[in-house]
Enzyme design. Sequence first.
Site, PDB file in Angstrom:
ATOM      1  N   VAL A  59     -20.197  13.981  22.900  1.00 39.20           N
ATOM      2  CA  VAL A  59     -19.831  13.129  24.043  1.00 39.20           C
ATOM      3  C   VAL A  59     -18.315  13.089  24.283  1.00 39.20           C
ATOM      4  CG1 VAL A  59     -21.839  11.580  23.924  1.00 39.20           C
ATOM      5  CG2 VAL A  59     -19.739  10.960  22.702  1.00 39.20           C
ATOM      6  N   ASN A  85     -25.081   5.496  24.019  1.00 37.98           N
ATOM      7  CA  ASN A  85     -25.355   4.887  22.716  1.00 37.98           C
ATOM      8  C   ASN A  85     -24.602   5.552  21.555  1.00 37.98           C
ATOM      9  OD1 ASN A  85     -27.252   3.566  20.578  1.00 37.98           O
ATOM     10  ND2 ASN A  85     -27.558   5.771  20.291  1.00 37.98           N
ATOM     11  N   SER A 137     -21.078  -3.851  20.927  1.00 35.10           N
ATOM     12  CA  SER A 137     -21.309  -4.365  19.568  1.00 35.10           C
ATOM     13  C   SER A 137     -20.867  -5.824  19.506  1.00 35.10           C
ATOM     14  CB  SER A 137     -20.481  -3.564  18.565  1.00 35.10           C
ATOM     15  OG  SER A 137     -20.460  -4.215  17.314  1.00 35.10           O
ATOM     16  N   TYR A 151     -12.455  -0.051  16.244  1.00 40.61           N
ATOM     17  CA  TYR A 151     -13.861  -0.090  16.681  1.00 40.61           C
ATOM     18  C   TYR A 151     -14.079  -1.266  17.632  1.00 40.61           C
ATOM     19  CZ  TYR A 151     -18.988  -0.364  16.288  1.00 40.61           C
ATOM     20  OH  TYR A 151     -20.340  -0.413  16.552  1.00 40.61           O
ATOM     21  N   LYS A 155     -15.219  -1.187  21.559  1.00 42.49           N
ATOM     22  CA  LYS A 155     -16.491  -1.782  21.987  1.00 42.49           C
ATOM     23  C   LYS A 155     -16.254  -2.855  23.052  1.00 42.49           C
ATOM     24  CE  LYS A 155     -19.640   0.509  19.776  1.00 42.49           C
ATOM     25  NZ  LYS A 155     -20.545   1.391  20.546  1.00 42.49           N
ATOM     26  N   ILE A 182     -27.692  -4.120  12.613  1.00 37.55           N
ATOM     27  CA  ILE A 182     -28.923  -3.344  12.810  1.00 37.55           C
ATOM     28  C   ILE A 182     -28.993  -2.310  11.683  1.00 37.55           C
ATOM     29  CG2 ILE A 182     -30.234  -1.890  14.418  1.00 37.55           C
ATOM     30  CD1 ILE A 182     -29.603  -4.690  15.560  1.00 37.55           C
TER      31      ILE A 182
END
Length: 255
Positions: A59, A85, A137, A151, A155, A182
């Site tokens: 990506v 995703n 997230s 990160y 996000k 998750i």
Amino acid sequence: MFKDVIVLITGAASGIGFGTARLFISEGATVVGFDLEAAALARTRDDLGERFVSRPGDVSNEADIAAAARFVEERFGRLDTLVNNAGRGTLVQMEAMQESDFYWHYDVLVKGPMLMVKHFAPLLRKSANPSILNISSSAARVEHTQNHFLYSTAKAAMLKFTQHIVRDLPGIRANTILPGWIDTPIYARAGLDEATIKLVYEHALPRIPAGRIGSPEDIGHCILFLSSPKASYINGASIDIHGGYLSNADWGFLW
Ligand SMILES: NC(=O)c1ccc[n+]([C@@H]2O[C@H](COP(=O)([O-])OP(=O)(O)OC[C@H]3O[C@@H](n4cnc5c(N)ncnc54)[C@H](O)[C@@H]3O)[C@@H](O)[C@H]2O)c1
């Protein structure tokens, strides 16, 4: 409900992407899985059957994305749902950060979704019910994890990006989902060993009012709903899915 629906999921060979692909396929959809890991995509195809179409690619590479868009156009003529995703993350100390750490995060988490939208918007416009799901997230909402700024800021950018899609691409619905804890291979991929992952889950568990770590399907069911005609008036929303974790005042922290 999803018969004849064409879905593209980035990062479809593992975790949330894989769980979501399985749900879409069980409801009749065709899923194009776009992922770095060609071997894992091939295993996913064996597992999910011929309505899972594997498309290896990165990506963060615009040529790969443009080629995937040409492939989807030639094969299906349109795209109904794009799920941004694919992701990765790790901890980086602020003062030790290298430029490469920035690009390692932002190329995949921010540039990737933006290029996906650029190249797939024309195909989404050919759908009767086009929608985009951006996977952010819970990290975008909180500041309690040390060394997580690359990160979490990447996000957080997804929330704003979704708003701009809604503004700039009228007719294509876009929504953000913010998963909490998750259970997927993402933590192992970030370099945590099994014992540390166990420690992280043991730390998180008492702080999750739902009483369990989430599953990929907890996110996948919401993705299916948001992409369906039943959600045709849900546009620009951000949905937190964390079992109540963010309502718990006592997060504590590990690092
Ligand atoms: N697991 C969690 O607790 C959690 C929490 C919040 C948000 N998320 C987000 O959910 C998304 C899915 O994560 P997951 O937990 O399923 O992770 P995962 O590691 O199980 O799967 C991620 C997939 O993305 C693919 N990928 C990585 N870089 C890529 C690239 N450059 N091009 C194409 N594919 C690439 C990987 O090969 C892998 O198959 C990510 O964006 C992640 O940040 C996960």
